[in-house]
Scaffold this active site. Structure first.
Site, PDB file in Angstrom:
ATOM      1  N   LYS A  86       5.213  -0.589  -6.354  1.00  0.00           N
ATOM      2  CA  LYS A  86       3.972   0.410  -6.815  1.00  0.00           C
ATOM      3  C   LYS A  86       3.176  -0.290  -7.573  1.00  0.00           C
ATOM      4  O   LYS A  86       2.289   0.444  -8.204  1.00  0.00           O
ATOM      5  CB  LYS A  86       4.649   1.701  -6.988  1.00  0.00           C
ATOM      6  CG  LYS A  86       5.101   2.629  -6.077  1.00  0.00           C
ATOM      7  CD  LYS A  86       5.380   3.909  -6.463  1.00  0.00           C
ATOM      8  CE  LYS A  86       6.204   4.846  -5.265  1.00  0.00           C
ATOM      9  NZ  LYS A  86       6.593   6.390  -5.909  1.00  0.00           N
ATOM     10  N   HIS A 110       3.918  -0.777  -0.791  1.00  0.00           N
ATOM     11  CA  HIS A 110       4.695  -0.971  -1.779  1.00  0.00           C
ATOM     12  C   HIS A 110       6.211  -1.437  -1.420  1.00  0.00           C
ATOM     13  O   HIS A 110       6.709  -2.284  -2.203  1.00  0.00           O
ATOM     14  CB  HIS A 110       4.822   0.210  -2.740  1.00  0.00           C
ATOM     15  CG  HIS A 110       5.852   1.142  -2.101  1.00  0.00           C
ATOM     16  ND1 HIS A 110       5.452   2.364  -1.245  1.00  0.00           N
ATOM     17  CD2 HIS A 110       7.217   1.676  -2.675  1.00  0.00           C
ATOM     18  CE1 HIS A 110       6.564   2.830  -1.155  1.00  0.00           C
ATOM     19  NE2 HIS A 110       7.590   2.481  -1.936  1.00  0.00           N
ATOM     20  N   HIS A 142      12.636   3.360   2.957  1.00  0.00           N
ATOM     21  CA  HIS A 142      11.633   3.978   3.495  1.00  0.00           C
ATOM     22  C   HIS A 142      11.541   4.009   5.085  1.00  0.00           C
ATOM     23  O   HIS A 142      10.799   4.697   5.858  1.00  0.00           O
ATOM     24  CB  HIS A 142       9.940   4.014   3.205  1.00  0.00           C
ATOM     25  CG  HIS A 142       9.707   4.729   1.986  1.00  0.00           C
ATOM     26  ND1 HIS A 142       9.612   5.974   1.589  1.00  0.00           N
ATOM     27  CD2 HIS A 142       9.319   3.976   0.687  1.00  0.00           C
ATOM     28  CE1 HIS A 142       9.539   6.209   0.740  1.00  0.00           C
ATOM     29  NE2 HIS A 142       9.010   5.077  -0.167  1.00  0.00           N
ATOM     30  N   ASP A 187      17.101   8.804  -3.164  1.00  0.00           N
ATOM     31  CA  ASP A 187      15.526   8.913  -3.827  1.00  0.00           C
ATOM     32  C   ASP A 187      14.832  10.326  -3.172  1.00  0.00           C
ATOM     33  O   ASP A 187      14.154  11.030  -4.055  1.00  0.00           O
ATOM     34  CB  ASP A 187      14.856   7.591  -3.177  1.00  0.00           C
ATOM     35  CG  ASP A 187      13.058   7.792  -3.659  1.00  0.00           C
ATOM     36  OD1 ASP A 187      12.938   7.930  -4.964  1.00  0.00           O
ATOM     37  OD2 ASP A 187      12.275   7.112  -2.952  1.00  0.00           O
TER      38      ASP A 187
END
Length: 381
Positions: free
Chosen positions: A243, A268, A295, A323
């Site tokens: 990020k 990111h 992710h 997360d």
């Protein structure tokens, strides 16, 4: 001072035979040489010293130069003890570099009786032997208490034997201490880098702490070793390091991202991976996996590569749950924190879709521990 000496044929009633002594030395030095954990090395050293001279208790003391204290985390029969540097028998040995053999502790003004009073133990005879590092500096000391015989008094031969143990184990101790110092520095750097990534999106430092602790609990629940779980705990705060390259206008946007902005945000994961992947360090390689794959989704609808199922690395699957759990339970620029019931419902719904179904089961089993962590590291407004 009166004592019987050992002959070459065998042991007397007060000591080990030469053959027994060699076996103890070989057994323990082999164990110590294969250890990288300081606590394990200290425990082996304490046990070796106790067996070599038949002591009731044996302690390994180290120097805390910052606090100007001597401390032990490995002492038979007691928890950690800390004393001012230079006090007591061990303080004398560490300060002067001289070994000590004391037959009656209470007749010697250097004896610190507070530890006996606190533990209810009666110290009679003591040996202390300093450990010397490669540069000649003193890094700590052995201390043996009470010979395991009727007199409970050590002899000069016991002192020679404990000095021998110190010479064998001291170099390994220094090596492991250096390794732990390097590892601690590496952990601090990794955690600081994780905080940098989160601070860009205005997350608190406690977010990375919580994600780290959640990841550790989930890893243990999955069956990973304590060592591997600890490593994941160290690197999971790096999941959003990429990020640093995302524009503030996108990171801090309070509303829903446009399709173009979301594509930029997804970068990111790739940026984080590229920052970390070239390192030769095991932890950094581990962190690169977490940054790249946290992710991805179990059903293949995640990003950046659309991996599915077990093609997603376990580290990424674990960090994803840690997360998301923390993100849902925290206020963000674009939403308020969710209630626990709503969070649990989402994880049940996303079992086998977003998340590894087995890890969701572990998450639900370990939920009370996760809540304790959340409470311990809650954000202070």
């Amino acid at each position: 001072m009166h004592y019987k000496s050992n002959d070459a044929a065998g042991s007397d009633s007060r000591g080990q035979s030469p053959e027994q002594m060699l076996r103890i030395i070989f057994d323990y030095t082999a164990k110590i040489a294969n250890e990288r954990s300081l606590i394990s090395v200290l425990l082996h050293m304490a046990n070796m010293g106790r067996e070599m001279i038949l002591a009731d208790r044996c302690t390994v003391w180290l120097i805390d130069h910052i606090r100007e204290e001597l401390f032990t985390t490995v002492a038979h029969g007691v928890d950690e003890i800390r004393i001012p540097l230079g006090t007591g028998f061990v303080g004398h040995s560490v300060t002067t570099g001289e070994p000590l053999l004391v037959e009656d502790a209470y007749s010697d003004p250097r004896h610190n009786a507070e530890n006996d009073q606190r533990t209810g133990y009666r110290t009679k005879s003591i040996i202390t032997v300093p450990f010397v590092g490669n540069d000649g500096s003193i890094i700590g000391a052995y201390q043996a208490i009470n010979k395991m015989d009727e007199q409970a008094i050590f002899t000069s031969i016991d002192l020679e034997h404990l000095t021998l143990a110190a010479s064998y184990a001291g170099k390994s101790l220094e090596s492991v201490m250096l390794h732990e110092e390097i590892a601690a520095t590496q952990r601090e750097i990794i955690f600081a880098m994780g905080e940098i990534g989160e601070s860009r999106s205005k997350e608190t430092g406690n977010h990375v702490k919580r994600v780290a602790e959640y990841s550790y609990i989930l890893a243990l629940g999955y069956g990973l070793s304590v060592e591997e779980a600890e490593q994941l705990k160290m690197v999971s705060p790096m999941h959003d390091i990429g990020k640093v390259a995302i524009p503030d206008a996108v990171l801090h946007k309070p509303g829903k991202l446009t399709e173009e902005e979301f594509e930029l945000m997804k970068q990111h994961t790739i940026t984080g991976y590229n920052l970390l992947k070239s390192s030769g360090r095991e932890l950094m390689k581990m962190a690169s996996i977490v940054a790249y794959e946290h992710h991805e989704k179990w059903d293949g609808t995640g990003y950046p590569r659309g991996l599915n199922g077990e093609d997603i690395h376990l580290y990424g699957r674990i960090t994803a749950i840690a997360d998301v759990f923390d993100a849902l339970g925290s206020d963000r620029v674009y939403k308020k924190a969710w209630e626990l019931d709503r969070i649990l419902k989402l994880f049940e719904e996303e079992r086998g879709r977003h998340f590894d179904p087995h890890l969701v089961d572990i998450f639900l089993q370990q939920f009370p521990k996760l809540l304790t962590i959340r409470q311990n590291y809650r954000d202070i407004e």
